[in-house]
Write a protein that holds these residues in place. Structure first.
Motif, mmCIF file in Angstrom:
data_model
loop_
_atom_site.group_PDB
_atom_site.id
_atom_site.type_symbol
_atom_site.label_atom_id
_atom_site.label_comp_id
_atom_site.label_asym_id
_atom_site.label_seq_id
_atom_site.Cartn_x
_atom_site.Cartn_y
_atom_site.Cartn_z
ATOM 1 N N PHE A 1 40.382 48.304 34.456
ATOM 2 C CA PHE A 1 41.208 47.893 35.582
ATOM 3 C C PHE A 1 42.179 46.828 35.102
ATOM 4 O O PHE A 1 41.815 45.678 34.893
ATOM 5 C CB PHE A 1 40.318 47.359 36.708
ATOM 6 N N ARG A 2 43.435 47.227 34.879
ATOM 7 C CA ARG A 2 44.436 46.326 34.307
ATOM 8 C C ARG A 2 45.714 46.378 35.137
ATOM 9 O O ARG A 2 46.640 47.136 34.836
ATOM 10 C CB ARG A 2 44.733 46.745 32.867
ATOM 11 N N PRO A 3 45.811 45.576 36.187
ATOM 12 C CA PRO A 3 47.036 45.561 36.997
ATOM 13 C C PRO A 3 48.286 45.238 36.193
ATOM 14 O O PRO A 3 49.390 45.667 36.546
ATOM 15 C CB PRO A 3 46.752 44.478 38.042
ATOM 16 N N GLU A 4 48.118 44.491 35.101
ATOM 17 C CA GLU A 4 49.284 44.077 34.316
ATOM 18 C C GLU A 4 49.998 45.264 33.676
ATOM 19 O O GLU A 4 51.155 45.123 33.257
ATOM 20 C CB GLU A 4 48.881 43.074 33.239
ATOM 21 N N VAL B 1 48.275 45.211 41.647
ATOM 22 C CA VAL B 1 46.854 45.471 41.887
ATOM 23 C C VAL B 1 46.688 46.800 42.608
ATOM 24 O O VAL B 1 45.811 47.614 42.274
ATOM 25 C CB VAL B 1 46.226 44.326 42.703
ATOM 26 N N LEU B 2 47.539 47.044 43.597
ATOM 27 C CA LEU B 2 47.420 48.264 44.383
ATOM 28 C C LEU B 2 47.841 49.500 43.595
ATOM 29 O O LEU B 2 47.226 50.564 43.722
ATOM 30 C CB LEU B 2 48.238 48.139 45.670
ATOM 31 N N TRP B 3 48.875 49.382 42.753
ATOM 32 C CA TRP B 3 49.252 50.526 41.933
ATOM 33 C C TRP B 3 48.150 50.862 40.932
ATOM 34 O O TRP B 3 47.863 52.040 40.678
ATOM 35 C CB TRP B 3 50.566 50.271 41.198
ATOM 36 N N GLU B 4 47.509 49.847 40.358
ATOM 37 C CA GLU B 4 46.410 50.111 39.431
ATOM 38 C C GLU B 4 45.203 50.686 40.176
ATOM 39 O O GLU B 4 44.467 51.521 39.637
ATOM 40 C CB GLU B 4 46.030 48.825 38.691
ATOM 41 N N THR B 5 44.988 50.251 41.405
ATOM 42 C CA THR B 5 43.928 50.842 42.220
ATOM 43 C C THR B 5 44.223 52.305 42.509
ATOM 44 O O THR B 5 43.322 53.160 42.460
ATOM 45 C CB THR B 5 43.770 50.061 43.533
ATOM 46 N N LEU B 6 45.485 52.621 42.795
ATOM 47 C CA LEU B 6 45.873 54.013 43.030
ATOM 48 C C LEU B 6 45.670 54.865 41.779
ATOM 49 O O LEU B 6 45.446 56.078 41.880
ATOM 50 C CB LEU B 6 47.332 54.085 43.467
ATOM 51 N N ARG B 7 45.748 54.238 40.610
ATOM 52 C CA ARG B 7 45.476 54.987 39.384
ATOM 53 C C ARG B 7 43.995 55.222 39.192
ATOM 54 O O ARG B 7 43.548 56.348 38.951
ATOM 55 C CB ARG B 7 46.040 54.236 38.164
ATOM 56 N N LEU B 8 43.196 54.166 39.327
ATOM 57 C CA LEU B 8 41.779 54.246 38.962
ATOM 58 C C LEU B 8 40.912 54.803 40.093
ATOM 59 O O LEU B 8 39.974 55.576 39.847
ATOM 60 C CB LEU B 8 41.284 52.861 38.558
#
Length: 348
Positions: free
Chosen positions: A272-275, A217-224
């Motif tokens: 938003f796709r943490p997967e 979740v946090l890595w995807e947040t860092l992306r978006l």
């Protein structure tokens, strides 16, 4: 690139950020003396063209009229890491401290969690009410320089110990500046990342698969929604010839926020796709992903940011921290850290 699918929530960016998100080109002129870059290859070349200057670093820029010595910077990094890891091993403060306006509530909560044991007036160095006033900040800085607290104060952080152990007034003034900058950079960055993740997770809270691996979740947040959304480099001869748009003397602004959302680099870039991070052993080696900068210029606290944000996000979710207002749309102002603004309540 301006609108993201965030599980029924959206964000409203400051006008200057919206203008950037509406651009199609990867290299563009911002004004007569500045060039913006979101091209992955060119960003890497700009960062590799020369070492980052001390004046371009938020923490290690000169203090008290002198450059920060390398050994002093190294001691600060080491001390901050020890303090952060020691702090999160302690029980978290009462969860009611997470209620209020974010990311400020998250910042204040982290400071209580990690640095509350420091003696007065050292603990005042990072208080938001103090840091918002230049007059109060200068007063507290001078007070700490003269009186950093008693020698036997139990529980003092390693950063505070560096202040007390300074050998002369200049070294102590610089230690005070480093304490303020290091704690602010860490707590503000972690709170911004955590708040952005809470917003992106949406009103349905974290799905079971999200709760099972908050790191993705946090890595995807860092992306978006990367808090470090722009890197700035002062102009110079090192950049001449890298691209026709960059002229001698042009300052260069690098935009991970744009690169992370570009369809040339990412499938479904606004979703938003943490997967998408499942099974990725080292996210920072992912092409066109720059959450903490490139080799040679990475954030000095990058090894702390995600673990601390995961800990803070866990506390928030365990205590049912929910967005109170606004419900569906939040603002992202033009600040050095990109962070969603919202009100939250514990157990709401």
């Amino acid at each position: 690139m301006a609108t993201a699918t965030t599980r029924s929530r959206s964000v409203v960016y400051a006008p200057r950020i919206r203008e950037l998100l509406d651009r199609d080109e990867k290299v563009f002129r911002i004004d007569p003396s500045k060039v913006g870059v979101s091209d992955s290859r060119l960003m890497a070349e700009v960062v590799a063209a020369r070492p980052v200057l001390s004046t371009e670093r938020s923490v290690y820029k000169p203090a008290a009229g002198a450059d920060i010595p390398h050994d002093s910077a190294t001691r600060t990094i080491r001390a901050l890491g020890q303090d952060a890891m020691a702090g999160v091993r302690k029980p978290p403060p009462p969860a009611r401290g997470l209620s209020g306006p974010w990311p400020y509530a998250g910042t204040s909560y982290l400071r209580r969690w990690l640095f509350a044991a420091d003696p007065l007036p050292v603990s005042l160095l990072s208080k938001r009410g103090i840091t918002r006033s230049d007059t109060l900040s200068r007063l507290v800085d001078r007070t700490v320089t003269v009186w950093p607290g008693s020698a036997g104060h139990e529980g003092r952080t390693e950063l505070a110990t560096l202040i007390r152990g300074a050998d002369d007034p200049l070294e102590r003034r610089q230690a005070v500046a480093m304490y303020r900058r290091a704690t602010a950079t860490l707590c503000d960055g972690v709170a911004a990342l955590t708040g952005n993740a809470l917003w992106l997770l949406g009103p349905g809270r974290a799905r079971p698969e999200d709760r099972a691996n908050l790191t993705t979740v946090l890595w995807e947040t860092l992306r978006l929604l990367p808090p470090a959304w722009m890197l700035y480099r002062n102009g110079g001869e090192a950049y001449t010839g890298l691209h026709p748009e960059i002229r001698p003397g042009d300052d260069v602004a690098l935009f991970p926020l744009l690169m992370h959302r570009h369809p040339d680099y990412w499938p479904d870039p606004l979703d938003f796709r943490p997967e998408r991070w499942d099974g990725v052993a080292d996210p920072e080696k992912t092409p066109a992903f720059m959450p903490f900068g490139f080799d040679g210029a990475r954030c000095w606290a990058k090894h702390l940011i995600v673990p601390l944000a995961e800990r803070l996000l866990t506390v928030a979710l365990d205590n049912r921290l929910t967005v109170h207002s606004p419900q569906q749309q939040a603002h992202v102002p033009l600040r050095s850290l990109l962070s969603v603004r919202f009100e939250a309540r514990v157990g709401a």
